[in-house]
Design an enzyme around this catalytic site. Structure first.
Site, PDB file in Angstrom:
ATOM      1  CG  HIS A 193       3.182   8.844   1.829  1.00 55.81           C
ATOM      2  ND1 HIS A 193       3.048   9.516   0.808  1.00 55.81           N
ATOM      3  CD2 HIS A 193       4.539   8.663   1.483  1.00 55.81           C
ATOM      4  CE1 HIS A 193       3.780   9.750  -0.138  1.00 55.81           C
ATOM      5  NE2 HIS A 193       4.807   9.146   0.426  1.00 55.81           N
ATOM      6  CD  GLU A 229       2.158   9.669  -2.817  1.00 60.95           C
ATOM      7  OE1 GLU A 229       1.938   8.513  -2.826  1.00 60.95           O
ATOM      8  OE2 GLU A 229       3.306  10.263  -3.282  1.00 60.95           O
ATOM      9  CD  GLU A 258       8.173  10.802   2.756  1.00 58.46           C
ATOM     10  OE1 GLU A 258       9.112  10.449   1.990  1.00 58.46           O
ATOM     11  OE2 GLU A 258       7.001  10.797   2.582  1.00 58.46           O
ATOM     12  CG  ASN A 297       6.268   4.612  -0.389  1.00 56.35           C
ATOM     13  OD1 ASN A 297       5.377   3.787  -0.710  1.00 56.35           O
ATOM     14  ND2 ASN A 297       5.822   5.824  -0.372  1.00 56.35           N
ATOM     15  CD1 TRP A 298       9.321  -0.335  -3.803  1.00 55.88           C
ATOM     16  CD2 TRP A 298       8.579  -2.326  -4.291  1.00 55.88           C
ATOM     17  NE1 TRP A 298      10.304  -1.279  -3.852  1.00 55.88           N
ATOM     18  CE2 TRP A 298       9.992  -2.588  -4.075  1.00 55.88           C
ATOM     19  CE3 TRP A 298       7.389  -3.473  -4.365  1.00 55.88           C
ATOM     20  CZ2 TRP A 298      10.286  -3.758  -4.313  1.00 55.88           C
ATOM     21  CZ3 TRP A 298       8.222  -4.773  -4.677  1.00 55.88           C
ATOM     22  CH2 TRP A 298       9.563  -4.804  -4.679  1.00 55.88           C
ATOM     23  CE  LYS A 299       5.709   7.516  -3.706  1.00 59.31           C
ATOM     24  NZ  LYS A 299       5.751   9.084  -4.002  1.00 59.31           N
ATOM     25  N   GLY A 303       7.769  13.481  -5.363  1.00 63.90           N
ATOM     26  CA  GLY A 303       7.587  13.162  -6.643  1.00 63.90           C
ATOM     27  C   GLY A 303       7.806  14.359  -7.368  1.00 63.90           C
ATOM     28  CB  SER A 313      12.735  14.923  -5.331  1.00 60.79           C
ATOM     29  OG  SER A 313      11.341  14.900  -5.703  1.00 60.79           O
TER      30      SER A 313
HETATM   31  C1  PEP Z   1       7.512   9.022  -0.869  1.00 59.73           C
HETATM   32  O1  PEP Z   1       7.126   8.573  -1.471  1.00 59.73           O
HETATM   33  O2  PEP Z   1       7.911   8.872   0.374  1.00 59.73           O
HETATM   34  C2  PEP Z   1       8.792   9.824  -1.667  1.00 59.73           C
HETATM   35  C3  PEP Z   1       9.637  10.393  -1.019  1.00 59.73           C
HETATM   36  O3  PEP Z   1       8.597   9.882  -3.073  1.00 59.73           O
HETATM   37  P1  PEP Z   1       9.894  10.253  -3.907  1.00 59.73           P
HETATM   38  O4  PEP Z   1      11.060  10.053  -3.342  1.00 59.73           O
HETATM   39  O5  PEP Z   1       9.336   9.902  -5.286  1.00 59.73           O
HETATM   40  O6  PEP Z   1       9.614  12.015  -3.879  1.00 59.73           O
END
Ligand code: PEP
Length: 251
Positions: free
Chosen positions: A96, A98, A168, A9-11, A174, A214
């Site tokens: 997600h 976010e 998640e 996931n590049w966001k 993050g 993470s």
């Molecule tokens: C995500 O954005 O879905 C995610 C798991 O981010 P990160 O790996 O940076 O925690």
């Protein structure tokens, strides 16, 4: 029985040029490796067309990070599922945290998004997860079950089979903090049980449940060793070729 998947996931990261050179390098490195999982990159909308044109989708698959909860019309700034599908992309991240937190997406708006994604032959990578307060007050199971029921359980078993789930925990995204192996295994087992109860064992056996939060090249092996973890949704560690490749090679 079900696919192992690593999805990046590049966001809101990488310019178009950076994105193009990243996938070119990733593809050339993956070509020479024995890869035992599907590799998906979920990129910003405006990169979709250019990236689709240069990838071999047998090696790298392409996804978006959201779709609108309406089909078309006067919704300035929105991108529909049909538009995404027309680029060649096959996957879309929905739900997600976010987007739930910053853009106030609800279980109900996500239900519409999932239905529109499926109607346009996109495969949703549907994210579910509890906040830190919910975990601290032991509400995580109830939160996850509600997210699944309210957004997904109106769809047919046939459609549900197409969906990829990503557990998640919000407190692990993050933050550098990962859920423990036991927490992950418990939750993934619980999620599969919810699917068994609603759609039956055969559908549950086919559903890939990814872990996200993470996940990196150092902890991937331990996380993916859990029998109910079928891969990862990777944020930060998917932005660098070396770390993303090391995670892919865990399979
Ligand atoms: C995500 O954005 O879905 C995610 C798991 O981010 P990160 O790996 O940076 O925690």
């Amino acid at each position: 029985m079900r696919k192992s998947i690593i999805a990046g996931n590049w966001k809101m990261n990488k310019t178009l040029q950076e994105g193009i050179s990243f996938v070119k390098e990733l593809e050339s490195k993956l070509k020479n490796k024995n890869v035992n999982c599907d590799v998906i990159v979920c990129v910003p909308f405006i990169h979709l067309v250019s990236i689709y044109e240069i990838i071999d989708t047998k090696i790298i698959k392409l996804g978006a990070q959201n779709n609108a909860d309406n089909s078309y019309g006067a919704y300035t700034g929105e991108i529909s599922a049909a538009m995404i599908a027309s680029t060649g992309a096959k996957y879309v991240i929905l739900g997600h945290s976010e987007r739930r937190v910053f853009y106030k997406e609800t279980n109900l708006s996500l239900k519409k998004k999932v239905e529109l994604a499926l109607k346009n032959n996109l495969i949703p990578i549907f994210c579910i997860g509890e906040s830190l307060e919910e975990r601290k007050s032991a509400k995580q199971n109830m939160v996850i079950e509600t997210q699944m029921k309210d957004s997904l359980f109106s769809i047919s078993a046939n459609d549900f089979e197409k969906i990829i789930l990503a557990y998640e925990p919000v407190w692990a995204i993050g933050t550098g903090e990962t859920a423990t192996s036991n927490q992950i295994q418990d939750m993934h087992t619980f999620i599969r049980k919810i699917i068994v109860n609603k759609y039956g064992q055969a559908v549950a056996n086919k559903t890939s449940i990814l872990y996200g939060g993470s996940c990196n090249e150092n902890n991937a092996k331990e996380i993916f060793a859990n029998s109910n973890v079928d891969g990862g949704l990777i944020g930060g560690a998917s932005l660098k070729i070396d770390t993303f490749l090391q995670i892919i090679e865990t399979f």
